[in-house]
Design a protein around this motif. Sequence first.
Motif, PDB file in Angstrom:
ATOM      1  N   TYR A  52       0.833  -1.198   0.000  1.00 33.08           N
ATOM      2  CA  TYR A  52       0.000   0.000   0.000  1.00 33.08           C
ATOM      3  C   TYR A  52       0.866   1.245   0.000  1.00 33.08           C
ATOM      4  O   TYR A  52       1.946   1.277   0.621  1.00 33.08           O
ATOM      5  CB  TYR A  52      -0.914   0.013   1.236  1.00 33.08           C
ATOM      6  N   PRO A  53       0.401   2.303  -0.683  1.00 31.56           N
ATOM      7  CA  PRO A  53       1.159   3.562  -0.678  1.00 31.56           C
ATOM      8  C   PRO A  53       1.055   4.266   0.670  1.00 31.56           C
ATOM      9  O   PRO A  53       0.170   3.976   1.469  1.00 31.56           O
ATOM     10  CB  PRO A  53       0.482   4.374  -1.786  1.00 31.56           C
ATOM     11  N   ALA A  54       1.980   5.171   0.895  1.00 29.99           N
ATOM     12  CA  ALA A  54       1.973   5.920   2.154  1.00 29.99           C
ATOM     13  C   ALA A  54       0.802   6.895   2.173  1.00 29.99           C
ATOM     14  O   ALA A  54       0.343   7.379   1.131  1.00 29.99           O
ATOM     15  CB  ALA A  54       3.284   6.669   2.316  1.00 29.99           C
ATOM     16  N   ARG A  55       0.336   7.194   3.374  1.00 31.83           N
ATOM     17  CA  ARG A  55      -0.756   8.147   3.569  1.00 31.83           C
ATOM     18  C   ARG A  55      -0.167   9.428   4.181  1.00 31.83           C
ATOM     19  O   ARG A  55       0.501   9.371   5.209  1.00 31.83           O
ATOM     20  CB  ARG A  55      -1.818   7.595   4.502  1.00 31.83           C
ATOM     21  N   ALA A  56      -0.468  10.533   3.542  1.00 32.98           N
ATOM     22  CA  ALA A  56       0.013  11.816   4.060  1.00 32.98           C
ATOM     23  C   ALA A  56      -0.926  12.321   5.146  1.00 32.98           C
ATOM     24  O   ALA A  56      -2.148  12.252   5.018  1.00 32.98           O
ATOM     25  CB  ALA A  56       0.113  12.832   2.934  1.00 32.98           C
ATOM     26  N   LEU A  57      -0.330  12.873   6.205  1.00 30.12           N
ATOM     27  CA  LEU A  57      -1.088  13.539   7.262  1.00 30.12           C
ATOM     28  C   LEU A  57      -1.049  15.039   7.024  1.00 30.12           C
ATOM     29  O   LEU A  57      -0.260  15.536   6.199  1.00 30.12           O
ATOM     30  CB  LEU A  57      -0.519  13.164   8.618  1.00 30.12           C
ATOM     31  N   PRO A  58      -1.871  15.807   7.709  1.00 27.40           N
ATOM     32  CA  PRO A  58      -1.929  17.255   7.429  1.00 27.40           C
ATOM     33  C   PRO A  58      -0.572  17.958   7.488  1.00 27.40           C
ATOM     34  O   PRO A  58      -0.332  18.908   6.730  1.00 27.40           O
ATOM     35  CB  PRO A  58      -2.879  17.759   8.513  1.00 27.40           C
ATOM     36  N   THR A  59       0.340  17.531   8.369  1.00 25.68           N
ATOM     37  CA  THR A  59       1.632  18.208   8.478  1.00 25.68           C
ATOM     38  C   THR A  59       2.508  17.979   7.257  1.00 25.68           C
ATOM     39  O   THR A  59       3.541  18.645   7.094  1.00 25.68           O
ATOM     40  CB  THR A  59       2.374  17.725   9.730  1.00 25.68           C
ATOM     41  N   ALA A  60       2.130  17.029   6.373  1.00 29.73           N
ATOM     42  CA  ALA A  60       2.900  16.789   5.150  1.00 29.73           C
ATOM     43  C   ALA A  60       2.582  17.814   4.071  1.00 29.73           C
ATOM     44  O   ALA A  60       3.269  17.866   3.041  1.00 29.73           O
ATOM     45  CB  ALA A  60       2.624  15.385   4.629  1.00 29.73           C
ATOM     46  N   GLY A  61       1.578  18.635   4.256  1.00 35.06           N
ATOM     47  CA  GLY A  61       1.198  19.625   3.272  1.00 35.06           C
ATOM     48  C   GLY A  61      -0.254  19.457   2.884  1.00 35.06           C
ATOM     49  O   GLY A  61      -0.814  18.346   2.957  1.00 35.06           O
ATOM     50  N   ALA A  62      -0.903  20.540   2.496  1.00 30.61           N
ATOM     51  CA  ALA A  62      -2.326  20.516   2.203  1.00 30.61           C
ATOM     52  C   ALA A  62      -2.650  19.631   1.015  1.00 30.61           C
ATOM     53  O   ALA A  62      -3.553  18.786   1.074  1.00 30.61           O
ATOM     54  CB  ALA A  62      -2.830  21.941   1.963  1.00 30.61           C
ATOM     55  N   LEU A  63      -1.889  19.795  -0.092  1.00 30.42           N
ATOM     56  CA  LEU A  63      -2.196  19.040  -1.297  1.00 30.42           C
ATOM     57  C   LEU A  63      -1.906  17.545  -1.137  1.00 30.42           C
ATOM     58  O   LEU A  63      -2.737  16.707  -1.510  1.00 30.42           O
ATOM     59  CB  LEU A  63      -1.426  19.603  -2.487  1.00 30.42           C
ATOM     60  N   PRO A  64      -0.746  17.139  -0.572  1.00 31.02           N
ATOM     61  CA  PRO A  64      -0.546  15.701  -0.332  1.00 31.02           C
ATOM     62  C   PRO A  64      -1.630  15.101   0.583  1.00 31.02           C
ATOM     63  O   PRO A  64      -2.043  13.969   0.387  1.00 31.02           O
ATOM     64  CB  PRO A  64       0.827  15.635   0.335  1.00 31.02           C
ATOM     65  N   TRP A  65      -2.029  15.896   1.550  1.00 29.82           N
ATOM     66  CA  TRP A  65      -3.069  15.387   2.462  1.00 29.82           C
ATOM     67  C   TRP A  65      -4.374  15.167   1.721  1.00 29.82           C
ATOM     68  O   TRP A  65      -5.020  14.125   1.859  1.00 29.82           O
ATOM     69  CB  TRP A  65      -3.238  16.384   3.610  1.00 29.82           C
ATOM     70  N   LEU A  66      -4.808  16.166   0.894  1.00 27.75           N
ATOM     71  CA  LEU A  66      -6.042  16.003   0.132  1.00 27.75           C
ATOM     72  C   LEU A  66      -5.949  14.838  -0.831  1.00 27.75           C
ATOM     73  O   LEU A  66      -6.917  14.113  -1.065  1.00 27.75           O
ATOM     74  CB  LEU A  66      -6.355  17.304  -0.616  1.00 27.75           C
ATOM     75  N   GLN A  67      -4.754  14.674  -1.439  1.00 27.30           N
ATOM     76  CA  GLN A  67      -4.568  13.536  -2.348  1.00 27.30           C
ATOM     77  C   GLN A  67      -4.767  12.207  -1.612  1.00 27.30           C
ATOM     78  O   GLN A  67      -5.441  11.303  -2.108  1.00 27.30           O
ATOM     79  CB  GLN A  67      -3.168  13.568  -2.946  1.00 27.30           C
TER      80      GLN A  67
END
Length: 822
Positions: A52-67
């Motif tokens: 499974y791919p990694a999941r971004a949390l909010p501290t990773a940036g707004a766009l990665p998190w929304l993705q």
Amino acid sequence: MKLGILLWKNFTIRKRHPIRTIFEIAWPLFLYAIMVAIRKTITLKTQPECHYPARALPTAGALPWLQSIYCNLDTSRNCAQEEVASEIPGKLFNPPGTDSDIPCDEFCSINCLLTKQCNNTLQALEDGNRDLLKASDPFAAVFYSSYKYLLSGKVLYYPSTAQTDAIITNANETFLAIDELTEQLNRQTIPPKPVQKFLGKLLGCLELDKFQGFTNKTELIEKEAELSCQANGTACEPSLWATITFADENGEDLKPATTSEHIIYTIRMSRDVVPSTRSVTPTYWAPNSNDGAGRMRYFDSGFIYLQNMIDDGIIRQQEPNVQTDGIYMQMFPYPCYTPDAFLDAVSGATPLLLTLSWVFTVAIMVKNIVVEKETRQKELMKIMGLSGGSLWAAWFIDIFTLILISSTSLTFMMKFGGIYQYSDGFIIFLYIFSFGCSSIGIIFLLSTFFSTASISAAVAGIVFFLLYLPYNIVSIFRYQICILFMFADGIIYFIIAWYIDNVFPGKYGIPRPFYFFLQPSFWTVKQEEVSEKLLAGVEIQDLGKTYSSGMFCTKKEKVAVDRLSLNFYESQITSFLGHNGAGKTTTMSMLTGLYPPTSGTAKIMKHDIHDEMDQIRTIIGFCPQHNVLWDDLTCTEHVYFFSKLKGYPDEQIDSEIANLLKRTGLTMKAKNLVPSLSGGMKRKLSVALAFCGGSKVVMLDEPTAGVDPYARRGIWDLLLSYKKGKTVILSTHHMDEAEILGDRIAVISDGQLQCVGSSLWMKRTFGKGYLISVNTSDRKMISDIVSKIASDVTVESTKPNEVSIRIPYDAARRYEELRSPR
């Protein structure tokens, strides 16, 4: 030795019924044979491994998190069969940068969303209709239901202080970044791509003013009720995302004018959107990764996202100069596996299948035990010297053997039939065997509640199945605990059965006091040497028995034996004479321990019937009024069984069998089963059993009832030949039988002793003399002769050619004058 002869008896009976025995062993295998047949028709398919791919949390940036939010809505679609880049330390799976001008196509570059799904969801957003969004297509409906609180929900926090406000301000920077991204997308002049258009509309629905603080708990609770649609019963769309409470290291609310270095915070969300914390792991393990939408509720509810924001806010509030790192969460890959729906179904149904498999066996075993109680075979064996412990032990070994065979067969069937092919064979056997041992205890316990075999078989099967039902309520046990409980159940059931059998023996048997196991006499056996010169074999002292019927005002009592006192002597046959219902059988039943006396006592060879019945039963033989025999044993086997039961020496048993069968005229029927014998032969066999094994006290309850004159005479000869050295009590209502056999006669009526003595003494005391019938037609001559003999000799009656004369016993010596020729 007694245990061995009981096992021999049970084995002999089983040998005579091979089909029933085989059926009892094979029945538990029947259901599992069907399971094996079904198993052989199923083809298993191995599932590949998942990455499974990694999941971004909010501290990773707004766009990665929304993705991550959008593209990981259905994690199972992102399952890769090979290692992904984010599983390698220091790498991420094509993480988008923090710049806002990245190509929007990369937003869906992980094959996480079909173009059709993007377009349908986009259309719903363009119409500005959330209801349409929920109904546009299944994917959109799942998206909205999963993230509706993230889109439009509010976050309440308490208390609102300078420190907590600073924390919340830092945490809210993610939503400020989303606001900037929204403005940038709106300023874009080139035609937007579908995903860009979707992102713009999606962010337009996002409620950015998320956090609201309170300084008063009451206001916080009121606001919670309002946003949860619980205030005044109003119908609305719930819009409460979460409530956050802050406390210091001591768990107390943060003070407005103070700053705490250690902060404890709690995130409270609706229990409908987060997983239950009742258990750490699922109750039942099942293969497959927790990648389904229903299993990722900490992500879908936004709990982890909110936690990440607050953590970052606290760190930046405590250390303003520290640059925090963006966080990605990586799900562990799941190895390849072979799903087995059949095994999953069978595993959950194993207790039910085992219960159904043993129902028939339990019902039959309970019936076999109750049959001996119903036919009084059990009490006859106890009267002839058998202890209750030996009887229970024999049944335990008998049932244990069947269960051992069935358990071993079931283990092989489960292991090599493909049901539990990967499980250890010993573990399977231990599980089945412990269940079987627990069933033995249940069999013993159920048998104590019944006195009718047919009813016991029907009810026992139903009760055994009903005992399975609590498993559905309390079924969370480790394997070790389960095995331990089943063995413990068997022991507990047996102890209860043993206690009930002693305190409430049923219709037959003497009940012990409820505290009998506390009495020293129960655990220690009293032995007393009986002098060979002792003449009184049985001494009855004020013995009484009263039967009660009805209850309270309708209670009635019937006196069967009324304060009976009587002695029976060795080397004598005492005829117990009385009409039907006089109390003869009741007296014998009390002497043998079938019924407990209401009052008084009796001693048999100096042993009291109240306290020493176990010792008494080793020296008595008993022939009940009705034949108590085993249909599956021959005449020889009956005598052999009871002789061994009485402890007769092995080297003398054969001669004992031959002698008894010869004296009773059963030599020709020695190998015949009981059902092939006539009624008279069965009666003679019952009498022979009373004398076998060297019994010192023999009680015969109407031994010649229902037999022909020839068989009756044979029984008489047997009694006369065996009376030496024995105390024989013979009950009868035939005066001739009592006079011929009895050295002494005891007459009983309505439970009371009327008289006792020898036949001659009774005649002299209560008789009127001899009655002589003379065949003659000369009545005058007879009258003259009678008048010359004595004045008390009278003519009773006359017939045409016969004259009856009554001569008193004192005048009997002058009887010769009547024989003198005239």
